[in-house]
Write an enzyme that holds these catalytic residues in place. Structure first.
Site, PDB file in Angstrom:
ATOM      1  N   PHE A 119       0.850  -1.184   0.000  1.00 27.96           N
ATOM      2  CA  PHE A 119       0.000   0.000   0.000  1.00 27.96           C
ATOM      3  C   PHE A 119       0.889   1.238   0.000  1.00 27.96           C
ATOM      4  O   PHE A 119       2.102   1.152   0.224  1.00 27.96           O
ATOM      5  CB  PHE A 119      -0.915  -0.012   1.235  1.00 27.96           C
ATOM      6  N   GLN A 240      -8.108  14.625   4.049  1.00 26.01           N
ATOM      7  CA  GLN A 240      -7.435  13.896   2.974  1.00 26.01           C
ATOM      8  C   GLN A 240      -8.319  13.778   1.730  1.00 26.01           C
ATOM      9  O   GLN A 240      -9.483  13.410   1.821  1.00 26.01           O
ATOM     10  CB  GLN A 240      -7.065  12.491   3.461  1.00 26.01           C
ATOM     11  N   HIS A 242      -8.512  11.549  -1.464  1.00 28.80           N
ATOM     12  CA  HIS A 242      -7.997  10.305  -2.025  1.00 28.80           C
ATOM     13  C   HIS A 242      -7.685  10.526  -3.499  1.00 28.80           C
ATOM     14  O   HIS A 242      -8.494  11.089  -4.231  1.00 28.80           O
ATOM     15  CB  HIS A 242      -9.026   9.186  -1.861  1.00 28.80           C
ATOM     16  N   LEU A 252     -14.889   5.595  -4.580  1.00 26.31           N
ATOM     17  CA  LEU A 252     -13.496   5.248  -4.321  1.00 26.31           C
ATOM     18  C   LEU A 252     -13.007   4.091  -5.183  1.00 26.31           C
ATOM     19  O   LEU A 252     -13.672   3.060  -5.303  1.00 26.31           O
ATOM     20  CB  LEU A 252     -13.349   4.874  -2.833  1.00 26.31           C
ATOM     21  N   GLU A 255      -6.752   2.054  -3.069  1.00 31.77           N
ATOM     22  CA  GLU A 255      -5.307   2.069  -3.253  1.00 31.77           C
ATOM     23  C   GLU A 255      -4.776   0.668  -3.536  1.00 31.77           C
ATOM     24  O   GLU A 255      -3.704   0.495  -4.110  1.00 31.77           O
ATOM     25  CB  GLU A 255      -4.672   2.628  -1.981  1.00 31.77           C
ATOM     26  N   ARG A 286      -0.726   9.362  -0.006  1.00 32.37           N
ATOM     27  CA  ARG A 286      -1.914   9.821  -0.736  1.00 32.37           C
ATOM     28  C   ARG A 286      -1.893  11.298  -1.074  1.00 32.37           C
ATOM     29  O   ARG A 286      -2.325  11.699  -2.155  1.00 32.37           O
ATOM     30  CB  ARG A 286      -3.166   9.487   0.084  1.00 32.37           C
ATOM     31  N   HIS A 353     -12.098  12.406   1.136  1.00 25.95           N
ATOM     32  CA  HIS A 353     -12.108  11.015   1.590  1.00 25.95           C
ATOM     33  C   HIS A 353     -12.088  10.838   3.107  1.00 25.95           C
ATOM     34  O   HIS A 353     -12.869  10.063   3.645  1.00 25.95           O
ATOM     35  CB  HIS A 353     -10.903  10.294   0.984  1.00 25.95           C
ATOM     36  N   ARG A 398      -3.040  10.562   6.492  1.00 24.39           N
ATOM     37  CA  ARG A 398      -3.178   9.142   6.867  1.00 24.39           C
ATOM     38  C   ARG A 398      -2.666   8.238   5.758  1.00 24.39           C
ATOM     39  O   ARG A 398      -2.936   8.465   4.580  1.00 24.39           O
ATOM     40  CB  ARG A 398      -4.656   8.811   7.141  1.00 24.39           C
TER      41      ARG A 398
END
Length: 587
Positions: A119, A240, A242, A252, A255, A286, A353, A398
């Site tokens: 990730f 955040q 995304h 979404l 990731e 991100r 996000h 994050r």
């Protein structure tokens, strides 16, 4: 008003992963636990989490929790509290094994161990390979976890109040949490739930933005309740975006799609992340990827007739890999884009996000606030966990896979500390009419008759305002204008009226109460973003492009009264390892 009262040892507001993990621990210990959810529990937003949950199990490649901690500190742009980050990364391993034993159907490796994928933001191990730390159940990990926790809570006899909306917290003159006033959506009748302890686990507030990955229920209810109770919110400027939402729609694209080997290209077919993150490429943090996409589009290298998105390529992976490991993404692309991602690339653009900020807590999920004497004090009997809380493990940004981990670790921690609190405080404290008055007044405000602006019109204007004035890139003038418009919009909310005053399933009343909450958390976001004169993590100021550790290595605190913003120091001393000092953050 003749109100019905119910009494419990613990009240949990929110039925996502944090709330259900805490409820399961308490109900299994034979405490009377009430879980209030404005939707059926398995519709809570945890169900939408796709990619996985991080834990240094080392099932695929060498790994350990120290690396996980470093990656999280670095990902936070050094604003995360390192003692809390250490706790989360160490507790990740037993937490995931608990879930496995509870019945979560993780995907498996050939040797039977839990499957783990790479990730964003994961560092290379000593062999030079990027860590594979994210434990996944295909691309429906949140769904698998939430259903398992709900089933286990049914077994443990947790008491659920489904489709019940939490109006406001109840506290006495000493500030001790007494429970909450809630509203039964089906009947329109208010109910008082008295509890010795209260856990806020209401999730995020993505609906404050017009384009977002969040469910309609994510309206910042718990955060706004804390503000109305006189408590601050922390680090709300860090929201955040995304990098890979479905272009023009916002849903979404996990990731995990890039973790399986997908990559981004611009209109010329160039794999442009080589310019922005030469080592991590498409699996950079991100905020880095989101800014790269927007920069490419602003430079005229966007795709499509309007040049307003980039493309995420998965077709080179082969149909077997895409359909078996990313079945949810295949469904989303077929429904919303009319394509099979195993055959054609996916149009993507950054979408709102996740909230890094929220109600300030400690590592035991106890709500804390600045004290009259000393740095901070606990709010007796009040806890918060999950996206609505800010224990500050995410800091300014994050990492993917740490969201599910956050809700599970600190939901579990909340349950543990609530047990301690209940053993020391076994009796209910008295609740009087004075304690109920503010919450009842909030309900009564929406019973006013007469002409007024419709709620849905004000809400639509709020969401556009936030998207226009507090997006991926920010500056002083744009945000100052946004705050002025938001203050004017707040006045419009006061004059807004419901057209339908019926009680049975009056969702318009719920939407009005949610609008109150969205306006408050929107102001918290804009005010703190304007105050922080630096760029750090997800907060990118065009007029202050550099990170400023001298003046801004600190958390922001926002109070609703007077829209006041203050600051407090970051906790940088971990429990057992040397501190990771701030340095340049490159991928």
């Amino acid at each position: 008003m003749d109100l019905q009262h119910r009494h419990f040892d613990a009240l949990i507001i929110g039925a996502g992963g944090a709330g259900l993990n805490a409820a399961l621990r308490l109900a299994s210990a034979d405490y009377r636990v009430a879980v209030v959810s404005k939707v059926f529990p398995t519709r809570s937003h945890t169900v939408a989490a796709q990619g996985g949950v991080n834990a240094a199990l080392a099932n695929v490649l060498p790994d350990n929790w120290h690396w996980h901690m470093f990656d999280t500190v670095k990902g936070s742009d050094y604003l995360g509290d390192q003692d809390a980050i250490e706790t989360m990364c160490r507790e990740a391993i037993p937490t995931v094994y608990e879930l496995e034993h509870a019945g979560v159907p993780f995907s498996r490796l050939e040797n039977g161990k839990i499957y783990q994928r790479a990730f964003g933001g994961m560092s290379q191990n000593f062999g030079g390979e990027q860590a594979a730390r994210t434990c996944a159940a295909a691309d429906r990990t949140g769904h698998a976890i939430l259903h398992t926790l709900y089933q286990q809570n049914i077994r443990a006899r947790t008491h659920f109040f489904d489709e019940v909306f939490a109006v406001d917290l109840l506290r006495d003159e000493d500030g001790v949490a007494l429970g909450a006033l809630v509203l039964d959506i089906a009947t329109g009748e208010p109910l008082v739930i008295e509890a010795k302890t209260t856990l806020i686990a209401t999730g995020g507030y993505g609906q404050v933005f017009r384009t977002c990955t969040n469910a309609f229920i994510n309206t910042g209810d718990g955060m706004a309740m804390a503000l109305r109770a006189g408590l601050p919110l922390q680090d709300m400027e860090f929201y955040q975006f995304h990098p890979t939402g479905v272009a023009g729609k916002g849903m979404l694209i996990t990731e995990g799609a890039r973790g399986e080997g997908g990559y981004l290209i611009n209109a010329t077919g160039e794999r442009f992340m080589e310019r922005y993150a030469p080592k991590a490429l498409d699996l950079a943090s991100r905020d880095v990827v989101a800014r790269a996409i927007v920069t490419e589009i602003r430079a005229g290298r966007g795709c499509g007739p309007q040049r307003d998105h980039v493309l995420l390529k998965l077709d080179h992976l082969g149909a077997d890999v895409v359909h078996q490991r990313l079945p949810g993404i295949v469904d989303i692309c077929r429904v919303f884009q009319g394509i099979d991602p195993a055959e054609k690339p996916i149009p993507v653009f950054p979408t709102a996000h996740y909230a890094m900020g929220g109600i300030p807590t400690d590592r035991a999920a106890r709500v804390v606030a600045p004290a009259r004497h000393g740095p901070e004090e606990y709010v007796p009997g009040l806890y918060a966990a999950g996206e609505c809380a800010c224990v500050s493990v995410h800091g300014a940004n994050r990492l993917g896979g740490n969201s599910l981990l956050d809700i599970l670790v600190f939901g579990r921690a909340a349950g543990q500390d609530i047990e301690r609190y209940l053993s020391e405080n076994p009796n209910h404290r008295p609740l009087t009419a004075n304690h109920l008055e503010p919450a009842l007044a909030r309900l009564a405000r929406w019973e006013r008759q007469g002409d007024g602006e419709p709620v849905h019109v004000v809400k639509a204007d709020l969401r556009k305002l936030m998207e226009d004035h507090c997006g991926v890139f920010r500056d002083h003038d744009t945000m100052t204008q946004g705050i002025e418009k938001l203050r004017a919009l707040r006045a419009r909310v006061e004059s807004a009226r419901l057209q339908d005053h019926s009680r049975t399933f009056n969702t318009a009343r719920i939407e009005a109460l949610e609008l109150d909450n969205l306006v408050d958390v929107g102001m918290a976001t804009l005010a703190t973003a304007l105050a922080r004169e630096e760029s750090r993590g997800a907060h990118s100021r065009v007029d202050f492009p550099e990170r400023d550790d001298v003046h801004w290595m600190k958390h922001s605190l926002f109070w609703r009264e007077g829209d006041r913003v203050e600051a407090k120091p970051v906790r940088t001393k971990p429990l057992t390892v040397d501190s990771f000092p701030p340095k340049a953050r490159v991928y």
